[in-house]
Design an enzyme around this catalytic site. Structure first.
Site, PDB file in Angstrom:
ATOM      1  CG  HIS A 230      -2.024   0.993   1.168  1.00  0.00           C
ATOM      2  ND1 HIS A 230      -3.262   0.780   1.737  1.00  0.00           N
ATOM      3  CD2 HIS A 230      -2.105   2.223   0.607  1.00  0.00           C
ATOM      4  CE1 HIS A 230      -4.044   1.825   1.533  1.00  0.00           C
ATOM      5  NE2 HIS A 230      -3.360   2.721   0.850  1.00  0.00           N
TER       6      HIS A 230
ATOM      7  CG  ASP B 162      -6.500   2.956  -0.726  1.00  0.00           C
ATOM      8  OD1 ASP B 162      -7.142   2.699   0.295  1.00  0.00           O
ATOM      9  OD2 ASP B 162      -5.543   3.753  -0.752  1.00  0.00           O
TER      10      ASP B 162
ATOM     11  CG  HIS C 122     -10.556   3.394   1.282  1.00  0.00           C
ATOM     12  ND1 HIS C 122      -9.486   4.216   1.580  1.00  0.00           N
ATOM     13  CD2 HIS C 122     -11.652   4.068   1.704  1.00  0.00           C
ATOM     14  CE1 HIS C 122      -9.933   5.332   2.150  1.00  0.00           C
ATOM     15  NE2 HIS C 122     -11.233   5.270   2.231  1.00  0.00           N
TER      16      HIS C 122
ATOM     17  CG  HIS D  50      -6.243   1.954   5.252  1.00  0.00           C
ATOM     18  ND1 HIS D  50      -7.590   1.753   5.217  1.00  0.00           N
ATOM     19  CD2 HIS D  50      -5.934   2.705   4.154  1.00  0.00           C
ATOM     20  CE1 HIS D  50      -8.077   2.358   4.157  1.00  0.00           C
ATOM     21  NE2 HIS D  50      -7.101   2.931   3.486  1.00  0.00           N
TER      22      HIS D  50
ATOM     23  CG  ASP E 259      -2.375   4.543   3.552  1.00  0.00           C
ATOM     24  OD1 ASP E 259      -2.250   4.910   2.362  1.00  0.00           O
ATOM     25  OD2 ASP E 259      -3.372   4.835   4.246  1.00  0.00           O
TER      26      ASP E 259
ATOM     27  CG  HIS F  22      -0.725  14.771   1.153  1.00  0.00           C
ATOM     28  ND1 HIS F  22      -1.514  14.648   0.027  1.00  0.00           N
ATOM     29  CD2 HIS F  22      -1.175  13.827   2.017  1.00  0.00           C
ATOM     30  CE1 HIS F  22      -2.400  13.685   0.209  1.00  0.00           C
ATOM     31  NE2 HIS F  22      -2.218  13.161   1.397  1.00  0.00           N
TER      32      HIS F  22
ATOM     33  CG  PHE G  91      -7.833  12.510   5.389  1.00  0.00           C
ATOM     34  CD1 PHE G  91      -8.076  12.300   6.741  1.00  0.00           C
ATOM     35  CD2 PHE G  91      -8.825  13.109   4.619  1.00  0.00           C
ATOM     36  CE1 PHE G  91      -9.292  12.684   7.315  1.00  0.00           C
ATOM     37  CE2 PHE G  91     -10.045  13.499   5.177  1.00  0.00           C
ATOM     38  CZ  PHE G  91     -10.272  13.284   6.539  1.00  0.00           C
ATOM     39  N   GLY G  92      -3.256  11.980   5.271  1.00  0.00           N
ATOM     40  CA  GLY G  92      -2.137  11.140   4.852  1.00  0.00           C
ATOM     41  C   GLY G  92      -0.845  11.401   5.603  1.00  0.00           C
TER      42      GLY G  92
HETATM   43  C1  NCD Z   1      -4.453   8.266   1.052  1.00  0.00           C
HETATM   44  C2  NCD Z   1      -4.015   9.232  -0.033  1.00  0.00           C
HETATM   45  O1  NCD Z   1      -3.546  10.320   0.322  1.00  0.00           O
HETATM   46  O2  NCD Z   1      -4.061   8.893  -1.210  1.00  0.00           O
HETATM   47  N1  NCD Z   1      -4.640   9.002   2.252  1.00  0.00           N
HETATM   48  C3  NCD Z   1      -4.662   8.523   3.513  1.00  0.00           C
HETATM   49  O3  NCD Z   1      -4.848   9.293   4.460  1.00  0.00           O
HETATM   50  N2  NCD Z   1      -4.498   7.266   3.753  1.00  0.00           N
HETATM   51  C4  NCD Z   1      -5.675   7.526   0.613  1.00  0.00           C
HETATM   52  C5  NCD Z   1      -5.923   6.213   1.313  1.00  0.00           C
HETATM   53  O4  NCD Z   1      -5.011   5.374   1.480  1.00  0.00           O
HETATM   54  O5  NCD Z   1      -7.058   5.944   1.682  1.00  0.00           O
HETATM   55 ZN    ZN Z   2      -7.315   3.942   1.755  1.00  0.00          ZN
END
Ligand code: NCD
Ligand code: ZN
Length: 436
Positions: free
Chosen positions: A68, A160, A187, A240, A313, A317, A331-332
């Protein structure tokens, strides 16, 4: 030829965990045994130049396989691209990464699968295997041409980043994916329950005044997908997993013989919602960090095999995006370069997980589930391999990270314990934390 002397070999695929010598020749594992003499080794080198590594106090194991990873190419190369992401991968101990399909455009055709594959080969670091979307444009309605995308080199299918909200589409996807032998990676996030939530709903979200995402947003879809996998006999992989209830649902489904595997991300094993600060979006991630109880259930589930795999994951960003107000930041968490060492610091050293289990869950099992090369150091296989030095000290900082992203909660931390040599097909691609 490489001779790793007196190194602690962890290879759960062969039930090996102990001090041995490892020989690598012609890009392959030649032999793992103990007490080799220099004479014997030179004899085996047959003229090939020999580099000897003193492995005492270090570990060697099959290269990690991350199922991932978001690499953002095509379309969002300011966040990451395939070259920077695959360099970050080998810096972090990964020799194979599965690239998620939620790029711009999403990887929903054979031509795009081939593009990602080619870019990965051109980069020449970790093996980059494209995941194709499940639905065209990730729109959640029309299925992609799975067989064609498999022929082009896709390794799995996933929308995902987005849940497949329509249960009939998910059912059909599980049914059709059987023809490819690949799992559908889900997801699990019910769109309506998650709404515009920003973090896990609970005491902390209430105190912070942030809109919450209930734990049920995940578990409801986990339950749905388990039922559909059982009914269709399709292969399901849950991305996740973050709630205690999901762990329990998976445990029960496995007892019934459902063909399901699940992954957990290091950040869900290390952090919980209490640690989120309103001015700090670095822990804003999807699925959101849960409670302490969730974290405990995830660690237990991983230790007892209910959760099969660890996956990063890695979600890179830009700083411009991540420094927006909490509600607007994406998110990430970017984690390829720190994930293994983080698991070592926060879980292995405190005795919560064995290092053998970590290697199994991050290399052996992913290879088996997704039918990939790697995940073993058996003689004759291509040498995708990591040397880990528990004494190597490093500060995680902006200048040493090779990913384009800086959205990691570990900036400024000094840790001991890092992957210090990484081989892909027997070629050394990282040494002392420097990507070669
Ligand atoms: C992921 C993304 O930024 O692509 N973001 C996250 O917070 N995990 C998307 C995902 O894995 O669901
Ligand atoms: Zn995801």
């Amino acid at each position: 030829m490489w001779w790793l002397k007196d190194v602690w070999v962890i290879d759960p695929s062969q039930k090996v965990s102990g001090p041995q010598d490892v020989l690598v020749k012609g890009g392959q594992i030649l032999e793992i045994s103990s007490g080799m003499t220099e004479e014997e080794v030179l004899g085996k080198a047959q003229g090939e130049s020999l580099e000897t590594i003193n492995g005492k106090g270090k570990f060697v194991f099959p290269g990690l396989i991350d199922v991932h990873t978001h690499l953002r190419e095509p379309g969002q190369e300011d966040k990451e691209d395939i070259l920077s992401g695959s360099r970050a991968a080998v810096r972090g101990g990964f020799t194979t990464i599965l690239a998620m399909a939620n790029t711009h455009p999403p990887i929903d055709s054979r031509a795009l699968v081939e593009f990602v594959l080619r870019q990965g080969e051109r980069a020449g670091y970790a093996h980059v295997l494209p995941i194709g979307t499940v639905t065209k444009g990730m729109q959640g309605s029309e299925l992609v041409e799975m067989a064609d995308m498999k022929a082009g080199g896709a390794a799995a299918f996933s929308d995902d980043g987005k849940n497949i909200q329509n249960p009939e589409v998910m059912r059909l996807a599980l049914e059709y994916a059987k023809l490819t032998g690949f799992p559908i990676i889900s997801h699990c996030e019910d769109k309506d329950l998650a709404g515009e939530g920003l973090m896990r709903r609970g005491v902390t979200s209430g105190r912070m005044g942030l809109r919450g995402i209930p734990a049920s947003a995940e578990s409801v879809i986990v339950a749905r997908d388990l039922i559909l996998a059982e009914e269709t006999g399709g292969k399901l992989h849950l991305a996740h997993i973050s709630t205690a209830e999901s762990v329990e649902l998976i445990r029960r489904a496995k007892a019934r013989g459902v063909d399901v595997t699940a992954e957990v991300n290091p950040h869900h094993l290390i952090f919980c919602d209490e640690e989120i600060g309103i001015t700090d979006t670095v822990l804003k991630v999807n699925p959101p960090l849960g409670s302490r109880g969730d974290r405990e259930a995830l660690i237990e589930g991983l230790a007892d095999g209910t959760i099969d795999m660890i996956a990063t994951d890695h979600a890179p960003h830009t700083q411009a995006e991540k420094t927006r107000p909490f509600a607007e930041a994406p998110f990430g968490i970017a984690s390829l370069e720190t994930a293994l060492s983080a698991v070592w610091q926060y879980l292995v050293l405190p005795g919560r997980l064995s290092f053998d289990r970590v290697v199994e869950a991050w290399s052996v099992t992913p290879a088996q589930r997704f039918g990939l090369n790697g995940g073993t150091l058996k003689p004759g296989v291509s040498a995708d391999m990591v040397l880990f030095d528990p004494d190597f000290k490093e500060e995680i900082n902006s200048t040493t990270l090779v990913s384009k992203a800086r959205n990691t909660p570990f900036l400024g931390k000094t840790w001991q314990g890092f992957p210090v040599m990484v081989w892909v097909e027997g070629r050394l691609v990282q040494r002392d934390r420097t990507v070669i």
